[in-house]
Scaffold this motif. Structure first.
Motif, PDB file in Angstrom:
ATOM      1  N   MET A  87      26.107 -12.377 -16.064  1.00  0.00           N
ATOM      2  CA  MET A  87      26.056 -11.215 -15.339  1.00  0.00           C
ATOM      3  C   MET A  87      25.927  -9.461 -15.304  1.00  0.00           C
ATOM      4  SD  MET A  87      29.163 -12.141 -16.271  1.00  0.00           S
ATOM      5  CE  MET A  87      30.527 -10.307 -15.994  1.00  0.00           C
ATOM      6  N   ASN A  88      24.333 -10.409 -15.786  1.00  0.00           N
ATOM      7  CA  ASN A  88      23.105  -8.909 -15.253  1.00  0.00           C
ATOM      8  C   ASN A  88      21.748 -10.000 -15.701  1.00  0.00           C
ATOM      9  OD1 ASN A  88      21.832  -9.631 -18.411  1.00  0.00           O
ATOM     10  ND2 ASN A  88      23.519  -8.060 -19.096  1.00  0.00           N
ATOM     11  N   PRO A  89      20.966  -9.109 -15.188  1.00  0.00           N
ATOM     12  CA  PRO A  89      18.964  -9.131 -14.416  1.00  0.00           C
ATOM     13  C   PRO A  89      19.245 -10.201 -16.090  1.00  0.00           C
ATOM     14  CG  PRO A  89      19.496  -6.854 -13.643  1.00  0.00           C
ATOM     15  CD  PRO A  89      21.007  -7.154 -14.492  1.00  0.00           C
ATOM     16  N   ALA A  90      18.876  -9.918 -17.567  1.00  0.00           N
ATOM     17  CA  ALA A  90      18.730 -10.341 -17.944  1.00  0.00           C
ATOM     18  C   ALA A  90      19.544 -11.408 -18.737  1.00  0.00           C
ATOM     19  CB  ALA A  90      18.500  -9.196 -19.747  1.00  0.00           C
ATOM     20  N   ALA A  91      20.683 -11.379 -18.723  1.00  0.00           N
ATOM     21  CA  ALA A  91      20.970 -12.963 -18.820  1.00  0.00           C
ATOM     22  C   ALA A  91      20.492 -13.813 -18.005  1.00  0.00           C
ATOM     23  CB  ALA A  91      22.346 -12.967 -18.447  1.00  0.00           C
ATOM     24  N   ILE A 104      23.729 -24.111  -9.525  1.00  0.00           N
ATOM     25  CA  ILE A 104      23.719 -22.855  -9.127  1.00  0.00           C
ATOM     26  C   ILE A 104      23.610 -22.058  -9.661  1.00  0.00           C
ATOM     27  CG2 ILE A 104      24.454 -23.741  -6.939  1.00  0.00           C
ATOM     28  CD1 ILE A 104      27.215 -22.792  -7.422  1.00  0.00           C
ATOM     29  N   VAL A 105      23.615 -20.520  -9.498  1.00  0.00           N
ATOM     30  CA  VAL A 105      24.177 -19.078 -10.204  1.00  0.00           C
ATOM     31  C   VAL A 105      24.978 -18.763  -9.728  1.00  0.00           C
ATOM     32  CG1 VAL A 105      23.059 -17.163 -10.770  1.00  0.00           C
ATOM     33  CG2 VAL A 105      21.293 -19.639 -10.993  1.00  0.00           C
ATOM     34  N   ILE A 106      25.790 -17.611 -10.425  1.00  0.00           N
ATOM     35  CA  ILE A 106      26.802 -16.905  -9.882  1.00  0.00           C
ATOM     36  C   ILE A 106      26.886 -15.947 -10.634  1.00  0.00           C
ATOM     37  CG2 ILE A 106      29.216 -16.048  -9.931  1.00  0.00           C
ATOM     38  CD1 ILE A 106      29.996 -19.295 -10.103  1.00  0.00           C
ATOM     39  N   ALA A 107      25.830 -14.754 -10.116  1.00  0.00           N
ATOM     40  CA  ALA A 107      25.004 -13.455 -10.370  1.00  0.00           C
ATOM     41  C   ALA A 107      26.007 -12.140  -9.648  1.00  0.00           C
ATOM     42  CB  ALA A 107      24.251 -12.861 -10.308  1.00  0.00           C
ATOM     43  N   ASP A 108      26.364 -11.122 -10.997  1.00  0.00           N
ATOM     44  CA  ASP A 108      27.350 -10.194 -11.007  1.00  0.00           C
ATOM     45  C   ASP A 108      25.932  -8.837 -10.035  1.00  0.00           C
ATOM     46  OD1 ASP A 108      28.561  -7.105 -10.771  1.00  0.00           O
ATOM     47  OD2 ASP A 108      28.960  -7.653 -12.445  1.00  0.00           O
ATOM     48  N   SER A 109      26.411  -9.154  -8.437  1.00  0.00           N
ATOM     49  CA  SER A 109      25.370  -8.131  -8.024  1.00  0.00           C
ATOM     50  C   SER A 109      25.238  -6.986  -7.936  1.00  0.00           C
ATOM     51  CB  SER A 109      25.833  -9.054  -6.401  1.00  0.00           C
ATOM     52  OG  SER A 109      26.993  -8.409  -5.948  1.00  0.00           O
ATOM     53  N   ASP A 110      25.922  -6.674  -8.810  1.00  0.00           N
ATOM     54  CA  ASP A 110      26.541  -4.866  -8.737  1.00  0.00           C
ATOM     55  C   ASP A 110      25.619  -5.109 -10.444  1.00  0.00           C
ATOM     56  OD1 ASP A 110      28.311  -4.512  -6.920  1.00  0.00           O
ATOM     57  OD2 ASP A 110      30.293  -5.185  -8.407  1.00  0.00           O
ATOM     58  N   SER A 111      25.492  -5.796 -10.872  1.00  0.00           N
ATOM     59  CA  SER A 111      24.660  -5.428 -11.997  1.00  0.00           C
ATOM     60  C   SER A 111      22.810  -5.231 -12.020  1.00  0.00           C
ATOM     61  CB  SER A 111      24.822  -6.088 -13.828  1.00  0.00           C
ATOM     62  OG  SER A 111      25.970  -5.917 -14.038  1.00  0.00           O
ATOM     63  N   PHE A 112      22.563  -5.862 -10.757  1.00  0.00           N
ATOM     64  CA  PHE A 112      21.359  -5.695  -9.963  1.00  0.00           C
ATOM     65  C   PHE A 112      20.761  -4.718  -9.408  1.00  0.00           C
ATOM     66  CE2 PHE A 112      19.742 -10.655 -11.430  1.00  0.00           C
ATOM     67  CZ  PHE A 112      21.038 -10.978 -11.682  1.00  0.00           C
ATOM     68  N   ARG A 113      21.137  -3.419 -10.092  1.00  0.00           N
ATOM     69  CA  ARG A 113      20.440  -2.053  -9.983  1.00  0.00           C
ATOM     70  C   ARG A 113      18.918  -2.022 -10.495  1.00  0.00           C
ATOM     71  NH1 ARG A 113      25.194   0.707 -12.480  1.00  0.00           N
ATOM     72  NH2 ARG A 113      24.209  -0.116 -13.530  1.00  0.00           N
ATOM     73  N   PRO A 114      17.845  -1.236  -9.939  1.00  0.00           N
ATOM     74  CA  PRO A 114      17.048  -0.854 -10.535  1.00  0.00           C
ATOM     75  C   PRO A 114      16.331  -0.645 -11.691  1.00  0.00           C
ATOM     76  CG  PRO A 114      17.017   0.125  -8.426  1.00  0.00           C
ATOM     77  CD  PRO A 114      18.258  -0.575  -8.615  1.00  0.00           C
ATOM     78  N   ALA A 115      17.600  -0.113 -12.592  1.00  0.00           N
ATOM     79  CA  ALA A 115      18.024   0.141 -14.016  1.00  0.00           C
ATOM     80  C   ALA A 115      17.739  -0.990 -14.781  1.00  0.00           C
ATOM     81  CB  ALA A 115      18.412   1.417 -14.553  1.00  0.00           C
ATOM     82  N   PRO A 127      14.600  -9.742  -8.406  1.00  0.00           N
ATOM     83  CA  PRO A 127      14.575 -11.139  -9.782  1.00  0.00           C
ATOM     84  C   PRO A 127      14.682 -12.492  -9.055  1.00  0.00           C
ATOM     85  CG  PRO A 127      16.485  -9.888  -9.901  1.00  0.00           C
ATOM     86  CD  PRO A 127      15.774  -9.326  -8.274  1.00  0.00           C
ATOM     87  N   VAL A 128      14.934 -12.558  -8.005  1.00  0.00           N
ATOM     88  CA  VAL A 128      15.005 -14.417  -7.514  1.00  0.00           C
ATOM     89  C   VAL A 128      13.659 -14.582  -7.569  1.00  0.00           C
ATOM     90  CG1 VAL A 128      16.694 -15.819  -5.930  1.00  0.00           C
ATOM     91  CG2 VAL A 128      17.744 -14.076  -7.290  1.00  0.00           C
ATOM     92  N   GLU A 130      11.114 -13.259  -7.995  1.00  0.00           N
ATOM     93  CA  GLU A 130      10.159 -13.711  -9.610  1.00  0.00           C
ATOM     94  C   GLU A 130      10.414 -14.742  -9.910  1.00  0.00           C
ATOM     95  OE1 GLU A 130      10.202  -9.521 -11.323  1.00  0.00           O
ATOM     96  OE2 GLU A 130       8.725 -10.557 -12.996  1.00  0.00           O
ATOM     97  N   LEU A 131      11.873 -15.051 -10.466  1.00  0.00           N
ATOM     98  CA  LEU A 131      12.019 -16.512 -11.623  1.00  0.00           C
ATOM     99  C   LEU A 131      11.048 -17.972 -10.457  1.00  0.00           C
ATOM    100  CD1 LEU A 131      15.281 -15.189 -13.381  1.00  0.00           C
ATOM    101  CD2 LEU A 131      13.085 -15.329 -13.951  1.00  0.00           C
ATOM    102  N   GLY A 132      11.707 -17.684  -9.462  1.00  0.00           N
ATOM    103  CA  GLY A 132      11.562 -18.767  -8.962  1.00  0.00           C
ATOM    104  C   GLY A 132      12.440 -19.428  -8.355  1.00  0.00           C
ATOM    105  N   LEU A 133      13.688 -18.957  -8.379  1.00  0.00           N
ATOM    106  CA  LEU A 133      14.779 -19.844  -7.725  1.00  0.00           C
ATOM    107  C   LEU A 133      14.748 -19.536  -6.138  1.00  0.00           C
ATOM    108  CD1 LEU A 133      17.289 -18.092 -10.446  1.00  0.00           C
ATOM    109  CD2 LEU A 133      17.246 -20.225 -10.055  1.00  0.00           C
ATOM    110  N   LYS A 134      15.465 -20.835  -6.223  1.00  0.00           N
ATOM    111  CA  LYS A 134      15.606 -20.322  -4.420  1.00  0.00           C
ATOM    112  C   LYS A 134      16.885 -19.827  -3.785  1.00  0.00           C
ATOM    113  CE  LYS A 134      14.221 -25.244  -2.769  1.00  0.00           C
ATOM    114  NZ  LYS A 134      14.489 -26.397  -3.470  1.00  0.00           N
ATOM    115  N   ASP A 135      16.495 -18.764  -3.032  1.00  0.00           N
ATOM    116  CA  ASP A 135      17.679 -17.661  -3.255  1.00  0.00           C
ATOM    117  C   ASP A 135      19.440 -18.530  -2.440  1.00  0.00           C
ATOM    118  OD1 ASP A 135      17.461 -15.475  -2.783  1.00  0.00           O
ATOM    119  OD2 ASP A 135      18.789 -15.488  -0.330  1.00  0.00           O
ATOM    120  N   GLU A 136      19.370 -19.574  -1.824  1.00  0.00           N
ATOM    121  CA  GLU A 136      20.394 -19.970  -1.478  1.00  0.00           C
ATOM    122  C   GLU A 136      21.074 -20.488  -2.807  1.00  0.00           C
ATOM    123  OE1 GLU A 136      17.515 -21.591  -0.811  1.00  0.00           O
ATOM    124  OE2 GLU A 136      17.444 -23.709  -0.177  1.00  0.00           O
TER     125      GLU A 136
END
Lengths: 619, 339
Positions: A87-91, A104-115, A127-128, A130-136
């Protein structure tokens, strides 16, 4: 819009919800579990929540997770997940280590703002990468925006609307795993029975999430999960702690003794107190006492008065109750002590799981004070072993410690509600007119079992008598300081516990029976160990498996079973307490150890690696 | 023991054990008073439980022909609480000393009172640890010299009554070991009171603290240094009963009737049942110096009783839900059927 999604059929899948501790991940996970169990899937869950009630929003320390495995052959919540909801970058950051390489990751893209990224201590704006995740492998869904849109006409304020984000995510995974929504809606209806508007909003958002998946084919694949035919009956989803509470109630019903709980809030055992406090509808007296010591002492008082008496706690509370348990040992009163183990020492890791209280349970009292110790193997086994603990306590007039743990206490599985009279009888050795000899004394023992009678006060067959913590004369029960008598009483109490072995089931071995190596575990690690052993055998590595639920006394055939193997591997979530205990009793056994003390359950993968290493290197 | 007996004598409450307190110990007299009080109340021995902690006084259950439990240090209140909740039909006594009840067991003491469980707490106060052979206790006066305070204590004591009122207790009475009739009277009143009752017994330890209460109990001065309070009666004391307690601003004062213009009409009437503990507190703090030490029932106020409320709540919830068994309750929840 993409084309019709690929439908993949799987034996089991693992799903992990993660978000802020206020994001409702536990609720979404619980509903998903219930819905899956009702479809005939086996389920196993692992809530992984932080010690802080509300850490700063979006921070790494505030991430709450709920992992569930559903399908067939499910004995654990799974090492790693196929689908991670973040639900957010920390999670995402905290949980990416639990994601399978092809997950696969389902992420709430609204919660990935710079802050948001800053709060989660990301150093780049990607973040993707940075964590070494494949974009797809990352499906970005604007969950916040879509939830707001779904509730645009609801008249709810923004805060209330945002609280429904978890249910949007739930709707989306219900589509992904082909779960019909009706049952989920029923759960929401129950959950929000007193808030019809909130219920309406959540069911709307649930559908919105489902429809979003169906309309956009968000992940490109839908999973169908195999079901297996379980034993016929009526089922419910139950956590280990609730199952423990219900096992106590069942034992009360079967024994005819009213149930008393004296307790004090402590993580992760408090849910037992909560459940029994609700059960006034079944006549249960659950009392929140002023401290842990009062919890056990009130239970001892209730036991002297004739109730099935229980106290529930975790490791620190067990330490505080030690002197009281010793009183029940010498008074020879039935008492059930539940320890839902957590990480220690001291306050340690209050919300995490360990098996580090074994020695405390076995030996953590002054004087020679043996007690029976049992340990449930899974959430549903908590029912069975709580019932067993009560049966042993009453029939053998002794304290029994039940060693549950945070993993099985908070985890849940589908549980078949037993039929009337399906459970074994419990026959407390009550003193009554028919069995009371004229010269009855409080510490007269049954010659066979060494058990004294339970002289319940106040009824027409009552026998006023005095008991206490001072040593008693073997014959009269009066205070005695005679040296030889003390030794005789010490031995009598010890023998009484040893004789419980006559009433418990033999140790069972799973496997071919002709392997060289026996994998051994106890308590809440059953699912992981069993799965590891099964997978190793499938892969051609022969290994048998035996799991202990009765710790003291051990099953009568323990020595014989261990003697059949060249090597015994004891795997446990501590530094080797059960291995030491077995070795002290069976010096000939060649014991190797697998230990983990990280506050986390085993992973099947790491168990298999360690077992193979031990076998290959002949350790 | 099918017992149609409805009247009892003190002997019915005596066990066959020989009493092992030191000769001359105040505990003997208190035990006798308890036997007599139980007989007078007519509560059958098999309907009575006596639960103690550790210490000299905690040996008492062995000398009662009732259900008895000599437990562990400080925990008698917690054990008694569990017992009473399990069997509200039983009359339950808790026996503790000042060390057992107010030091190691202080937490259970205040919570038993706050909870208002219907137990009767008999607190033996001899201001010393006797069984461990003479250390100062939480009721020892500042400066008290003992084996563990060879240069005198540098801490203040508890006054048991203050703790009782601070914990919102609803019954407090006091007696002195040698005052057998007063003791019997307050012990009976404690049982009759529904809810947690505390009876403080000023008790003499003949070995380790002999004479600690002499200032009060000394025969020559006892009449002038104590007052027997009785609900509804004037607060009079003295050998000639010509002295009385009067209001003095927000405090109290001892006066002699007929002197300085004081008349019997100025003397206060004791009201043990008034909910406010303000005056009860002042009465309980009188220590025999400027004002006489109060014995008798100082506070006896009705209040909801824990075990009654628990039974009522269970009956109410059971009536509403009407489940006959765990299975029925489970089936009424969220379930699904297989096969």
């Amino acid at each position: 819009m993409s084309s019709i999604p690929k439908i993949t059929t799987l034996d089991k899948v693992v799903l992990r919800f993660s978000g802020d501790s206020g994001d409702g991940m536990q609720l979404a996970g619980n509903i998903f579990t219930n819905v899956s169990a009702a479809l005939g899937n086996q389920v196993s869950t692992f809530p992984d929540y932080p010690a802080e009630i509300r850490a700063p929003q979006g921070s790494l320390s505030g991430v709450s997770g709920f992992q569930v495995s559903v399908g067939t052959g499910v004995h654990t919540p799974g090492d790693a997940c196929d689908v991670l909801v973040a639900m957010n970058p920390a999670a995402l950051k905290q949980n990416v280590k639990f994601l399978k390489p092809d997950g696969i990751v389902i992420a709430d893209s609204d919660s990935f703002r710079p802050a948001d990224l800053q709060k989660a201590l990301f150093t780049t704006d990607d973040p993707v990468a940075e964590l070494g995740l494949k974009d797809e492998r990352v499906v970005r869904v604007p969950i916040t925006t879509l939830t707001k849109a779904a509730l645009a006409d609801s008249g709810m304020d923004v805060k209330a609307v945002l609280k429904c984000r978890n249910i949007f995510a739930l709707g989306l995974v219900c589509w992904l795993f082909d779960r019909p929504l009706e049952r989920a809606i029923e759960h929401l209806r129950t959950k929000f029975a007193k808030k019809p508007a909130v219920f309406e909003a959540n069911s709307k958002v649930l559908r919105a999430g489902y429809d979003y998946g169906a309309n956009t084919h968000a992940t490109g694949a839908v999973y169908r999960i195999e079901t297996e035919e379980p034993v016929a009956g009526v089922y419910t989803d139950i956590t280990g702690n609730k199952a423990t509470a219900w096992g106590l109630i069942a034992a009360s019903e079967r024994s005819g003794r009213p149930l008393f709980l004296g307790s004090y809030p402590i993580t992760p055992a408090t849910d037992i107190l909560h459940e029994l406090a609700k059960r006034k509808d079944l006549g249960v007296k659950a009392v929140q006492m002023e401290d842990e010591i009062a919890g056990v002492c009130s239970a001892i008082g209730a036991s002297f008065a004739g109730d099935l008496a229980v106290t529930s706690t975790s490791g620190p509370g067990l330490a505080l109750k030690s002197e009281g348990i010793g009183l029940a040992v010498i008074a020879e009163l039935p008492l059930v002590v539940i320890d839902v183990q957590r990480g220690g020492p001291s306050t340690g890791l209050p919300t995490k799981t360990e098996q580090t209280d074994l020695m405390q349970a076995l030996y953590g009292r002054n004087g020679e004070s043996p007690v029976a110790v049992v340990a449930p193997a899974s959430p549903t086994d908590c029912f069975t072993m709580a019932f067993e603990a009560c049966k042993i306590a009453m029939e053998h007039m002794t304290p029994v410690i039940l060693l549950s743990d945070a993993f099985i206490g908070n985890g849940s599985s589908a549980w078949r509600i037993p039929d009337e009279n399906e459970l074994p009888a419990i026959n407390p050795p009550l003193l009554d007119a028919a069995n009371c000899p004229a010269d009855w004394k409080p510490y007269m023992r049954d010659a066979e079992t060494m058990v004294r009678r339970w002289a319940i006060p106040g009824d027409e067959h009552g026998r006023p008598h005095r008991i206490g913590g001072l040593e008693k004369d073997f014959n009269t029960g009066a205070i005695s300081t005679d040296p030889a008598n003390h030794e005789r009483m010490v031995n009598a109490r010890r023998e009484k516990i040893a004789k419980i072995a006559n009433d418990i089931p033999a140790l069972e071995v799973m496997g071919s029976g002709d392997a060289d190596t026996l994998l051994v575990g106890w308590g809440g690690t059953y699912g992981h160990l069993r799965t590891a052993a099964a997978e190793l055998n499938d892969e051609g590595c022969k290994i048998d498996f035996a799991h202990f639920r009765y710790i003291n006394p051990l099953p009568a055939n323990t020595g014989e079973v261990l003697s059949r193997y060249k090597r015994v591997i004891v795997a446990e979530l501590n530094t080797g307490q059960f291995a030491d205990y077995l070795q002290s009793r069976f010096a000939q056994a060649h014991i190797s150890r697998i230990n983990k003390v990280q506050g986390q359950p085993f992973m099947v993968g790491e168990l298999k690696d360690r077992i193979t290493e031990i076998i290959d290197n002949k350790l | 023991m099918k017992d149609e007996k409805t009247t009892f004598s003190a002997a019915d409450y005596k066990s066959d054990q020989s009493v092992r307190w030191c000769p001359g110990c105040g505990d003997h007299a208190i035990l006798n008073s308890l036997h007599k009080a139980m007989a007078a109340l007519g509560v059958a021995p098999e309907k009575t439980a006596v639960i103690s902690g550790i210490g000299c006084s905690s040996r008492l259950p062995y000398y009662m022909n009732t259900y008895g439990f000599h437990t562990i240090h400080g925990r008698a209140a917690a054990v008694a609480t569990g017992y009473k909740i399990a069997r509200p039909d039983m009359t339950v006594w808790q026996i503790s000393g000042d060390g057992d009840g107010l030091a190691i067991g202080g937490n259970h003491f205040i919570h038993a009172l706050r909870r208002n469980i219907d137990i009767n707490i008999l607190l033996f106060n001899n201001k010393i640890y006797g069984l461990t052979k003479g250390q100062y206790s939480p009721t020892s006066d500042r400066g008290f010299v003992s084996k563990s305070s060879p240069y005198g204590t540098v801490e203040d004591p508890f006054v048991p009554a203050e703790l009782v009122f601070g914990a919102r207790g609803h019954f407090f009475a006091r007696s002195i070991d040698v005052e057998l009739e007063t003791s019997r009277e307050v012990l009976e009143a404690a049982v009759r009171h529904r809810g947690a009752s505390v009876v403080e017994m000023l008790q003499n330890c003949v070995i380790f603290n002999n004479g600690i209460h002499n200032f009060i109990t000394d025969r020559e001065h006892r009449a002038d240094r104590t007052i027997h309070l009785r609900h509804g009666e004037k607060m009079l004391f003295g050998a000639d009963m010509n002295r009385g307690i009067v209001a003095d601003g927000f405090g109290l004062k001892a006066v002699t009737i007929g002197e300085d213009g004081w008349t019997i009409d100025d003397v206060l009437v004791h009201d043990a049942t008034t909910p406010s503990s303000f005056l009860h507190h002042q009465l309980a703090m009188m220590d025999g110096h400027d004002l006489p030490l109060a014995v008798g029932v100082i506070r006896d106020v009705e209040s909801p009783v824990y075990n009654d409320a628990l039974e009522e709540q269970i009956a109410e919830v059971r009536g509403r839900k009407n489940f006959k068994s765990l299975r029925e309750m489970a089936l009424a929840g969220d379930t699904w059927t297989v096969g």
